[in-house]
Design a protein around this motif. Structure first.
Motif, PDB file in Angstrom:
ATOM      1  N   ALA A   1       0.828  -1.205   0.000  1.00  0.00           N
ATOM      2  CA  ALA A   1       0.000   0.000   0.000  1.00  0.00           C
ATOM      3  C   ALA A   1       0.860   1.252   0.000  1.00  0.00           C
ATOM      4  CB  ALA A   1      -0.934  -0.003   1.222  1.00  0.00           C
ATOM      5  N   GLU A   2       1.927   1.247   0.786  1.00  0.00           N
ATOM      6  CA  GLU A   2       2.817   2.405   0.852  1.00  0.00           C
ATOM      7  C   GLU A   2       3.498   2.649  -0.494  1.00  0.00           C
ATOM      8  OE1 GLU A   2       3.394   4.776   2.847  1.00  0.00           O
ATOM      9  OE2 GLU A   2       5.179   5.578   1.861  1.00  0.00           O
ATOM     10  N   ILE A   3       3.942   1.589  -1.155  1.00  0.00           N
ATOM     11  CA  ILE A   3       4.613   1.728  -2.446  1.00  0.00           C
ATOM     12  C   ILE A   3       3.652   2.278  -3.493  1.00  0.00           C
ATOM     13  CG2 ILE A   3       5.638   0.432  -4.348  1.00  0.00           C
ATOM     14  CD1 ILE A   3       6.813  -1.456  -2.228  1.00  0.00           C
ATOM     15  N   LEU A   4       2.420   1.776  -3.516  1.00  0.00           N
ATOM     16  CA  LEU A   4       1.450   2.213  -4.511  1.00  0.00           C
ATOM     17  C   LEU A   4       0.978   3.641  -4.265  1.00  0.00           C
ATOM     18  CD1 LEU A   4      -0.788  -0.982  -4.859  1.00  0.00           C
ATOM     19  CD2 LEU A   4       1.083  -0.239  -6.339  1.00  0.00           C
ATOM     20  N   ARG A   5       0.967   4.048  -3.003  1.00  0.00           N
ATOM     21  CA  ARG A   5       0.392   5.344  -2.649  1.00  0.00           C
ATOM     22  C   ARG A   5       1.173   6.518  -3.219  1.00  0.00           C
ATOM     23  NH1 ARG A   5       0.199   5.058   2.841  1.00  0.00           N
ATOM     24  NH2 ARG A   5      -2.036   4.611   2.908  1.00  0.00           N
ATOM     25  N   SER A   6       2.480   6.505  -3.101  1.00  0.00           N
ATOM     26  CA  SER A   6       3.249   7.678  -3.513  1.00  0.00           C
ATOM     27  C   SER A   6       4.629   7.280  -3.998  1.00  0.00           C
ATOM     28  CB  SER A   6       3.383   8.664  -2.338  1.00  0.00           C
ATOM     29  OG  SER A   6       4.023   8.045  -1.242  1.00  0.00           O
ATOM     30  N   PRO A   7       5.185   8.029  -4.967  1.00  0.00           N
ATOM     31  CA  PRO A   7       6.535   7.732  -5.456  1.00  0.00           C
ATOM     32  C   PRO A   7       7.580   8.100  -4.418  1.00  0.00           C
ATOM     33  CG  PRO A   7       5.733   9.753  -6.441  1.00  0.00           C
ATOM     34  CD  PRO A   7       4.588   9.178  -5.661  1.00  0.00           C
ATOM     35  N   SER A   8       8.676   7.375  -4.407  1.00  0.00           N
ATOM     36  CA  SER A   8       9.778   7.689  -3.507  1.00  0.00           C
ATOM     37  C   SER A   8      11.041   7.804  -4.345  1.00  0.00           C
ATOM     38  CB  SER A   8       9.952   6.591  -2.450  1.00  0.00           C
ATOM     39  OG  SER A   8      10.223   5.352  -3.071  1.00  0.00           O
ATOM     40  N   PRO A   9      11.978   8.660  -3.967  1.00  0.00           N
ATOM     41  CA  PRO A   9      13.213   8.810  -4.747  1.00  0.00           C
ATOM     42  C   PRO A   9      14.018   7.521  -4.760  1.00  0.00           C
ATOM     43  CG  PRO A   9      13.383   9.953  -2.632  1.00  0.00           C
ATOM     44  CD  PRO A   9      11.963   9.530  -2.777  1.00  0.00           C
ATOM     45  N   GLU A  10      14.368   7.054  -5.951  1.00  0.00           N
ATOM     46  CA  GLU A  10      15.103   5.801  -6.079  1.00  0.00           C
ATOM     47  C   GLU A  10      16.519   6.003  -6.607  1.00  0.00           C
ATOM     48  OE1 GLU A  10      12.545   3.458  -8.544  1.00  0.00           O
ATOM     49  OE2 GLU A  10      11.097   3.088  -6.938  1.00  0.00           O
ATOM     50  N   TYR A  11      16.806   7.162  -7.171  1.00  0.00           N
ATOM     51  CA  TYR A  11      18.148   7.517  -7.640  1.00  0.00           C
ATOM     52  C   TYR A  11      18.761   6.457  -8.558  1.00  0.00           C
ATOM     53  CZ  TYR A  11      17.415  10.636  -3.685  1.00  0.00           C
ATOM     54  OH  TYR A  11      16.880  11.563  -2.812  1.00  0.00           O
TER      55      TYR A  11
ATOM     56  N   ARG B   1      -1.038  22.789  -2.696  1.00  0.00           N
ATOM     57  CA  ARG B   1      -2.360  22.147  -2.765  1.00  0.00           C
ATOM     58  C   ARG B   1      -2.217  20.635  -2.839  1.00  0.00           C
ATOM     59  NH1 ARG B   1      -3.367  26.411  -6.395  1.00  0.00           N
ATOM     60  NH2 ARG B   1      -3.131  25.010  -8.180  1.00  0.00           N
ATOM     61  N   LEU B   2      -1.234  20.170  -3.643  1.00  0.00           N
ATOM     62  CA  LEU B   2      -1.007  18.732  -3.750  1.00  0.00           C
ATOM     63  C   LEU B   2      -0.588  18.142  -2.413  1.00  0.00           C
ATOM     64  CD1 LEU B   2       0.821  18.442  -7.186  1.00  0.00           C
ATOM     65  CD2 LEU B   2      -1.459  17.595  -6.620  1.00  0.00           C
ATOM     66  N   THR B   3       0.255  18.885  -1.676  1.00  0.00           N
ATOM     67  CA  THR B   3       0.705  18.409  -0.374  1.00  0.00           C
ATOM     68  C   THR B   3      -0.455  18.286   0.588  1.00  0.00           C
ATOM     69  OG1 THR B   3       2.863  19.427  -0.705  1.00  0.00           O
ATOM     70  CG2 THR B   3       2.257  18.867   1.557  1.00  0.00           C
ATOM     71  N   ARG B   4      -1.324  19.308   0.592  1.00  0.00           N
ATOM     72  CA  ARG B   4      -2.495  19.240   1.483  1.00  0.00           C
ATOM     73  C   ARG B   4      -3.389  18.079   1.104  1.00  0.00           C
ATOM     74  NH1 ARG B   4      -2.432  24.938   0.786  1.00  0.00           N
ATOM     75  NH2 ARG B   4      -4.119  24.803  -0.742  1.00  0.00           N
ATOM     76  N   HIS B   5      -3.564  17.870  -0.233  1.00  0.00           N
ATOM     77  CA  HIS B   5      -4.400  16.758  -0.687  1.00  0.00           C
ATOM     78  C   HIS B   5      -3.788  15.425  -0.276  1.00  0.00           C
ATOM     79  CE1 HIS B   5      -6.930  14.267  -3.253  1.00  0.00           C
ATOM     80  NE2 HIS B   5      -5.821  13.709  -3.730  1.00  0.00           N
ATOM     81  N   HIS B   6      -2.443  15.309  -0.420  1.00  0.00           N
ATOM     82  CA  HIS B   6      -1.765  14.062  -0.054  1.00  0.00           C
ATOM     83  C   HIS B   6      -1.906  13.787   1.433  1.00  0.00           C
ATOM     84  CE1 HIS B   6       1.210  10.910   0.170  1.00  0.00           C
ATOM     85  NE2 HIS B   6       1.819  11.590   1.125  1.00  0.00           N
ATOM     86  N   ASP B   7      -1.732  14.826   2.264  1.00  0.00           N
ATOM     87  CA  ASP B   7      -1.858  14.648   3.713  1.00  0.00           C
ATOM     88  C   ASP B   7      -3.255  14.197   4.074  1.00  0.00           C
ATOM     89  OD1 ASP B   7       0.734  15.412   3.983  1.00  0.00           O
ATOM     90  OD2 ASP B   7       0.301  17.482   4.570  1.00  0.00           O
ATOM     91  N   SER B   8      -4.256  14.803   3.399  1.00  0.00           N
ATOM     92  CA  SER B   8      -5.640  14.420   3.674  1.00  0.00           C
ATOM     93  C   SER B   8      -5.892  12.987   3.263  1.00  0.00           C
ATOM     94  CB  SER B   8      -6.591  15.363   2.918  1.00  0.00           C
ATOM     95  OG  SER B   8      -7.925  14.944   3.051  1.00  0.00           O
ATOM     96  N   ALA B   9      -5.373  12.610   2.072  1.00  0.00           N
ATOM     97  CA  ALA B   9      -5.565  11.236   1.593  1.00  0.00           C
ATOM     98  C   ALA B   9      -4.875  10.246   2.504  1.00  0.00           C
ATOM     99  CB  ALA B   9      -5.035  11.114   0.155  1.00  0.00           C
ATOM    100  N   SER B  10      -3.692  10.607   3.000  1.00  0.00           N
ATOM    101  CA  SER B  10      -2.953   9.711   3.876  1.00  0.00           C
ATOM    102  C   SER B  10      -3.698   9.497   5.180  1.00  0.00           C
ATOM    103  CB  SER B  10      -1.560  10.287   4.161  1.00  0.00           C
ATOM    104  OG  SER B  10      -0.821  10.367   2.972  1.00  0.00           O
ATOM    105  N   THR B  11      -4.307  10.582   5.691  1.00  0.00           N
ATOM    106  CA  THR B  11      -5.077  10.474   6.932  1.00  0.00           C
ATOM    107  C   THR B  11      -6.264   9.550   6.750  1.00  0.00           C
ATOM    108  OG1 THR B  11      -4.418  12.692   7.579  1.00  0.00           O
ATOM    109  CG2 THR B  11      -6.364  11.755   8.670  1.00  0.00           C
TER     110      THR B  11
END
Length: 255
Positions: free
Chosen positions: A95-105, A225-235
């Motif tokens: 679920a964590e992987i699908l939810r948001s991208p993470s830096p993989e370098y 706005r995206l950050t606020r939306h992400h925080d809300s979705a995460s909650t």
């Protein structure tokens, strides 16, 4: 809590837990299945690291040894099954992987960024080799997609294949365009002394991408706005997703 889950279950541990979600099996069988399914293209699979990962999962009670069997003169093999705690860990990490991208370098990015340190001829030759290898990988993925379709494998089990096909195809097309641009002389490139290998600088300042010329910060209202939306979705997601595990590291990080 999400950070704890990320640290807890490595890519190889995900692969192991997912296999045991299908059915109990011993590590050697896991290794054979991962290779047969070409999952070594998704995660680095080595017998030693796989056995170590299973042992660490057992220590954390995410898998449980069910019994030991022996076939003929072969060494004893311990069969493992996934526990409820392991199932929770698996689903939480996916679920964590699908939810948001993470830096993989990825290493290719830094190689491409610094390719200007090599002569044009070298870059053309090296990227030509890379292109040939990627075309081979693309052909193999296409073969696997066809194989799965012929055997009517449910698409949910092989959805990663068309994704890999799209990603590889995009890189192949980009490299083809870039090589054509570089070979045709449309892209300016530094010259190097053929004897010493030293760069023949045309500009005493080398380039304007200097440490003193910092990029201006872009306007960020949309990012806020995206950050606020992400925080809300995460909650919201925290109410429907299983809780993350503790901070103990599971499995072996893939080098």
């Amino acid at each position: 809590m999400a950070q704890q889950a990320r640290q807890a279950v490595t890519p190889l541990a995900i692969a192991v837990l997912a296999l045991l979600e299908e059915q109990p099996m011993h590590p050697y069988e896991m290794f054979q299945l991962l290779i047969a399914r070409r999952e070594d293209a998704l995660v680095k699979v080595r017998p030693g690291s796989l056995y170590h990962t299973v042992a660490r999962l057992a220590e954390q009670e995410l898998v449980l040894a069910e019994g030991v069997d022996r076939a003929g003169n072969r060494p004893e093999r311990t069969t493992y099954r996934i526990t409820e705690r392991g199932r929770t860990a698996l689903r939480t990490r996916i679920a964590e992987i699908l939810r948001s991208p993470s830096p993989e370098y990825p290493v290719f990015d830094i190689g491409l960024a610094e390719a200007h340190n090599l002569p044009k001829a070298d870059v053309l030759a090296l990227l030509g080799e890379r292109l040939a290898q990627l075309e081979g990988q693309l052909a193999e993925v296409g073969m696997l997609i066809g194989w799965a379709a012929e055997r009517k494998v449910p698409r949910r089990y092989v959805v990663v294949l068309p994704y890999r096909q799209a990603v590889l195809g995009a890189e192949v097309r980009w490299l083809e365009d870039f090589l054509a641009e570089l070979a045709g002389g449309d892209l300016e490139w530094d010259e190097f002394d053929s004897v010493t290998g030293d760069r023949i600088a045309k500009d005493p300042h080398h380039h304007t991408w200097a440490s003193g010329n910092q990029l201006a910060s872009p306007s960020t209202p949309h990012l806020e706005r995206l950050t606020r939306h992400h925080d809300s979705a995460s909650t919201h997601a925290s109410h429907v997703l299983p809780p993350a595990l503790g901070t103990s590291e599971i499995g072996t990080p893939n080098p």
